[in-house]
Scaffold this motif. Structure first.
Motif, PDB file in Angstrom:
ATOM      1  N   CYS A  14      38.164  82.963  -4.799  1.00 22.57           N
ATOM      2  CA  CYS A  14      38.890  83.010  -3.584  1.00 22.57           C
ATOM      3  C   CYS A  14      37.702  83.422  -2.404  1.00 22.57           C
ATOM      4  O   CYS A  14      38.286  82.617  -1.302  1.00 22.57           O
ATOM      5  CB  CYS A  14      39.915  84.207  -3.584  1.00 22.57           C
ATOM      6  SG  CYS A  14      41.243  83.875  -4.706  1.00 22.57           S
ATOM      7  N   MET A  15      36.901  84.241  -2.643  1.00 23.04           N
ATOM      8  CA  MET A  15      35.921  84.512  -1.615  1.00 23.04           C
ATOM      9  C   MET A  15      35.070  83.362  -1.432  1.00 23.04           C
ATOM     10  O   MET A  15      34.871  82.947   0.023  1.00 23.04           O
ATOM     11  CB  MET A  15      35.146  85.585  -2.184  1.00 23.04           C
ATOM     12  CG  MET A  15      35.750  87.012  -1.952  1.00 23.04           C
ATOM     13  SD  MET A  15      34.772  88.583  -2.196  1.00 23.04           S
ATOM     14  CE  MET A  15      34.484  88.271  -3.930  1.00 23.04           C
ATOM     15  N   ALA A  16      34.519  82.556  -2.264  1.00 26.61           N
ATOM     16  CA  ALA A  16      33.881  81.367  -2.090  1.00 26.61           C
ATOM     17  C   ALA A  16      34.713  80.321  -1.613  1.00 26.61           C
ATOM     18  O   ALA A  16      33.980  79.551  -0.664  1.00 26.61           O
ATOM     19  CB  ALA A  16      33.447  80.898  -3.517  1.00 26.61           C
ATOM     20  N   GLY A  17      35.988  80.136  -1.766  1.00 31.92           N
ATOM     21  CA  GLY A  17      36.855  79.066  -1.206  1.00 31.92           C
ATOM     22  C   GLY A  17      37.005  79.381   0.181  1.00 31.92           C
ATOM     23  O   GLY A  17      37.126  78.474   1.283  1.00 31.92           O
ATOM     24  N   ALA A  18      37.096  80.600   0.471  1.00 32.33           N
ATOM     25  CA  ALA A  18      37.516  80.957   1.895  1.00 32.33           C
ATOM     26  C   ALA A  18      35.971  80.849   2.909  1.00 32.33           C
ATOM     27  O   ALA A  18      36.116  80.244   3.994  1.00 32.33           O
ATOM     28  CB  ALA A  18      37.699  82.715   2.108  1.00 32.33           C
ATOM     29  N   LEU A  19      35.031  81.154   2.358  1.00 34.56           N
ATOM     30  CA  LEU A  19      33.884  80.632   2.855  1.00 34.56           C
ATOM     31  C   LEU A  19      33.666  79.260   3.240  1.00 34.56           C
ATOM     32  O   LEU A  19      33.122  78.874   4.219  1.00 34.56           O
ATOM     33  CB  LEU A  19      32.614  81.236   2.105  1.00 34.56           C
ATOM     34  CG  LEU A  19      32.388  82.798   2.096  1.00 34.56           C
ATOM     35  CD1 LEU A  19      31.473  83.373   1.407  1.00 34.56           C
ATOM     36  CD2 LEU A  19      32.049  83.170   3.450  1.00 34.56           C
ATOM     37  N   LEU A  20      33.973  78.452   2.230  1.00 34.33           N
ATOM     38  CA  LEU A  20      33.716  77.017   2.094  1.00 34.33           C
ATOM     39  C   LEU A  20      34.690  76.449   3.313  1.00 34.33           C
ATOM     40  O   LEU A  20      34.436  75.414   4.267  1.00 34.33           O
ATOM     41  CB  LEU A  20      33.894  76.321   0.959  1.00 34.33           C
ATOM     42  CG  LEU A  20      32.651  76.308  -0.154  1.00 34.33           C
ATOM     43  CD1 LEU A  20      33.295  75.890  -1.503  1.00 34.33           C
ATOM     44  CD2 LEU A  20      31.454  75.415   0.449  1.00 34.33           C
ATOM     45  N   GLY A  22      36.322  78.071   5.656  1.00 37.00           N
ATOM     46  CA  GLY A  22      35.950  78.473   6.974  1.00 37.00           C
ATOM     47  C   GLY A  22      34.806  77.842   7.617  1.00 37.00           C
ATOM     48  O   GLY A  22      34.838  77.587   8.900  1.00 37.00           O
ATOM     49  N   GLY A  23      33.773  77.486   6.740  1.00 36.43           N
ATOM     50  CA  GLY A  23      32.699  76.792   7.033  1.00 36.43           C
ATOM     51  C   GLY A  23      33.004  75.234   7.462  1.00 36.43           C
ATOM     52  O   GLY A  23      32.556  74.855   8.633  1.00 36.43           O
ATOM     53  N   GLY A  24      33.759  75.186   6.914  1.00 33.32           N
ATOM     54  CA  GLY A  24      34.373  73.501   7.114  1.00 33.32           C
ATOM     55  C   GLY A  24      35.179  73.485   8.428  1.00 33.32           C
ATOM     56  O   GLY A  24      35.000  72.445   9.346  1.00 33.32           O
ATOM     57  N   LEU A  25      35.961  74.261   8.783  1.00 34.99           N
ATOM     58  CA  LEU A  25      36.469  74.439   9.889  1.00 34.99           C
ATOM     59  C   LEU A  25      35.636  74.451  11.197  1.00 34.99           C
ATOM     60  O   LEU A  25      35.870  73.927  12.320  1.00 34.99           O
ATOM     61  CB  LEU A  25      37.623  75.567   9.903  1.00 34.99           C
ATOM     62  CG  LEU A  25      38.886  75.259   8.970  1.00 34.99           C
ATOM     63  CD1 LEU A  25      39.589  76.552   8.884  1.00 34.99           C
ATOM     64  CD2 LEU A  25      39.829  74.158   9.510  1.00 34.99           C
ATOM     65  N   TRP A  26      34.643  75.439  10.977  1.00 35.08           N
ATOM     66  CA  TRP A  26      33.856  75.468  12.205  1.00 35.08           C
ATOM     67  C   TRP A  26      32.859  74.519  12.258  1.00 35.08           C
ATOM     68  O   TRP A  26      32.714  74.145  13.562  1.00 35.08           O
ATOM     69  CB  TRP A  26      32.910  76.855  11.637  1.00 35.08           C
ATOM     70  CG  TRP A  26      31.822  77.095  12.702  1.00 35.08           C
ATOM     71  CD1 TRP A  26      31.955  77.916  13.897  1.00 35.08           C
ATOM     72  CD2 TRP A  26      30.445  76.851  12.414  1.00 35.08           C
ATOM     73  NE1 TRP A  26      30.635  78.094  14.351  1.00 35.08           N
ATOM     74  CE2 TRP A  26      29.693  77.314  13.838  1.00 35.08           C
ATOM     75  CE3 TRP A  26      29.584  76.132  11.576  1.00 35.08           C
ATOM     76  CZ2 TRP A  26      28.501  77.136  14.172  1.00 35.08           C
ATOM     77  CZ3 TRP A  26      28.189  75.877  12.120  1.00 35.08           C
ATOM     78  CH2 TRP A  26      27.638  76.420  13.359  1.00 35.08           C
ATOM     79  N   LEU A  27      32.511  73.718  11.315  1.00 37.73           N
ATOM     80  CA  LEU A  27      31.493  72.296  11.315  1.00 37.73           C
ATOM     81  C   LEU A  27      32.404  71.302  12.207  1.00 37.73           C
ATOM     82  O   LEU A  27      32.038  70.574  12.972  1.00 37.73           O
ATOM     83  CB  LEU A  27      31.236  71.941  10.047  1.00 37.73           C
ATOM     84  CG  LEU A  27      29.934  72.920   9.491  1.00 37.73           C
ATOM     85  CD1 LEU A  27      29.490  72.116   8.479  1.00 37.73           C
ATOM     86  CD2 LEU A  27      28.711  72.674  10.568  1.00 37.73           C
ATOM     87  N   LEU A  37      38.007  70.929   1.612  1.00 34.18           N
ATOM     88  CA  LEU A  37      38.760  70.369   0.390  1.00 34.18           C
ATOM     89  C   LEU A  37      38.062  71.224  -0.512  1.00 34.18           C
ATOM     90  O   LEU A  37      38.949  71.505  -1.737  1.00 34.18           O
ATOM     91  CB  LEU A  37      38.589  68.832   0.291  1.00 34.18           C
ATOM     92  CG  LEU A  37      39.417  68.075   1.112  1.00 34.18           C
ATOM     93  CD1 LEU A  37      39.140  66.819   1.073  1.00 34.18           C
ATOM     94  CD2 LEU A  37      40.644  68.166   0.981  1.00 34.18           C
ATOM     95  N   LEU A  38      36.681  71.372  -0.670  1.00 35.33           N
ATOM     96  CA  LEU A  38      36.060  71.907  -1.687  1.00 35.33           C
ATOM     97  C   LEU A  38      36.490  73.535  -2.031  1.00 35.33           C
ATOM     98  O   LEU A  38      36.813  74.005  -3.086  1.00 35.33           O
ATOM     99  CB  LEU A  38      34.593  71.998  -1.425  1.00 35.33           C
ATOM    100  CG  LEU A  38      33.914  70.598  -1.739  1.00 35.33           C
ATOM    101  CD1 LEU A  38      32.335  70.582  -1.289  1.00 35.33           C
ATOM    102  CD2 LEU A  38      34.163  69.981  -3.399  1.00 35.33           C
ATOM    103  N   GLY A  39      36.714  74.022  -0.896  1.00 32.13           N
ATOM    104  CA  GLY A  39      37.080  75.523  -0.792  1.00 32.13           C
ATOM    105  C   GLY A  39      38.318  75.650  -1.485  1.00 32.13           C
ATOM    106  O   GLY A  39      38.776  76.325  -2.207  1.00 32.13           O
ATOM    107  N   VAL A  40      39.417  74.914  -0.834  1.00 30.13           N
ATOM    108  CA  VAL A  40      40.940  74.968  -1.636  1.00 30.13           C
ATOM    109  C   VAL A  40      40.904  74.426  -3.022  1.00 30.13           C
ATOM    110  O   VAL A  40      41.685  74.943  -3.805  1.00 30.13           O
ATOM    111  CB  VAL A  40      41.760  73.965  -0.499  1.00 30.13           C
ATOM    112  CG1 VAL A  40      43.026  74.072  -1.311  1.00 30.13           C
ATOM    113  CG2 VAL A  40      41.836  74.555   0.786  1.00 30.13           C
ATOM    114  N   GLY A  41      40.332  73.497  -3.196  1.00 30.03           N
ATOM    115  CA  GLY A  41      40.106  72.905  -4.664  1.00 30.03           C
ATOM    116  C   GLY A  41      39.475  73.726  -5.586  1.00 30.03           C
ATOM    117  O   GLY A  41      40.149  73.887  -6.693  1.00 30.03           O
TER     118      GLY A  41
END
Length: 266
Positions: A14-20, A22-27, A37-41
């Protein structure tokens, strides 16, 4: 409901997914969408893998042999020698668990745990013929309450699954279909029973842990009472049966009459 053995991994995912995400939304853009997609998946797969649905054993489960895991029966082998716990001829049922199956493991019968051993080993693919004896595994022996039949069941790690967890120890009492552990990320389970067990399962069959019936446990037939064991004497037979042999001592010979008392007085 999720397996307790997966709580730490779920938290990390969950922590790794949130980081991925969040980073995707920022980028933003295509790269950002991939990150989301990777974080949610990752979170979705982890939650799905560690799911732990309730299972209801069938009626009369006390006398049945249940599947200890979800998966596909890949082998049913008769006449296999089992030297660890059954110490004799056995029939082996092997169940392959894919990463998409429920991985919570359940006890195949009701009884008492008499044998428990963890064995480090290799990581051959779970369906390999020698995975049962070469791979990392747990070996658990259970004596069935109703019939006294011995049942040996094994959690076997595969090429992906490299973490076996179980919560049973010698002396524990279990019910049929009770949760006892998990093998993480793909694995195999073997169940070995003596020839007296009546199995109703075949290769290729899909099974559900704690619900699917593999067969019935039947007490081994006792030899007829009038058939002695080879080389057994009457005393040994009596001792085995809990009885005693009656022996008749010879009657003492009548003592000869004493001349001094037997002579007539004149």
């Amino acid at each position: 409901m999720f397996a307790r053995e997966g709580y730490v991994i779920i938290a990390i995912a969950c922590m790794a997914g949130a980081l991925l995400a969040g980073g995707g939304l920022w980028l933003g853009g295509v790269l950002g969408a991939v990150g989301v997609l990777l974080g949610v998946g990752a979170v979705a797969f982890t939650l799905y893998f560690f799911r732990d649905p309730e299972r209801t054993p069938p009626p009369g489960a006390e006398g049945l042999l249940l599947s200890p895991a979800d998966g596909t029966v890949v082998e049913v082998v008769e006449g296999e020698e089992e030297p660890l716990y059954l110490k004799g001829e056995a029939t082996r049922v092997s169940i392959f668990l894919s990463p998409l199956n429920v991985h919570v493991n359940r006890t195949p019968a009701a009884g008492q745990i008499e044998y428990e051993r963890y064995v480090p080993g290799d990581y051959l693919v779970a369906w390999h013929p020698k995975a049962s004896t070469k791979n990392e595994r747990s070996e658990l022996g259970l004596r069935h309450d109703a019939t006294g039949t011995k049942v040996l069941f094994k959690q076997i790690a595969g090429a992906v699954a490299r973490r076996i967890v179980y919560h049973l120890r010698e002396g524990d009492r279990v019910t049929a279909g009770e949760r006892f552990g998990i093998v993480k990320f793909g694995s195999r389970m073997d169940v070995l029973v003596p020839p007296s067990a009546e199995l109703h399962v075949e290769e290729g069959q899909r099974v559900r842990g704690g619900e699917s019936v593999l067969g019935e446990l039947v007490a081994a037939e006792e030899p007829p009472a009038d058939e002695r064991r080879d080389g057994e004497t009457g005393l040994e037979e009596a001792a085995r049966d809990g009885t005693s042999l009656q022996t008749t001592a010879p009657e003492p010979a009548e003592a000869p009459a004493d001349d001094s008392t037997a002579r007539s007085v004149s």
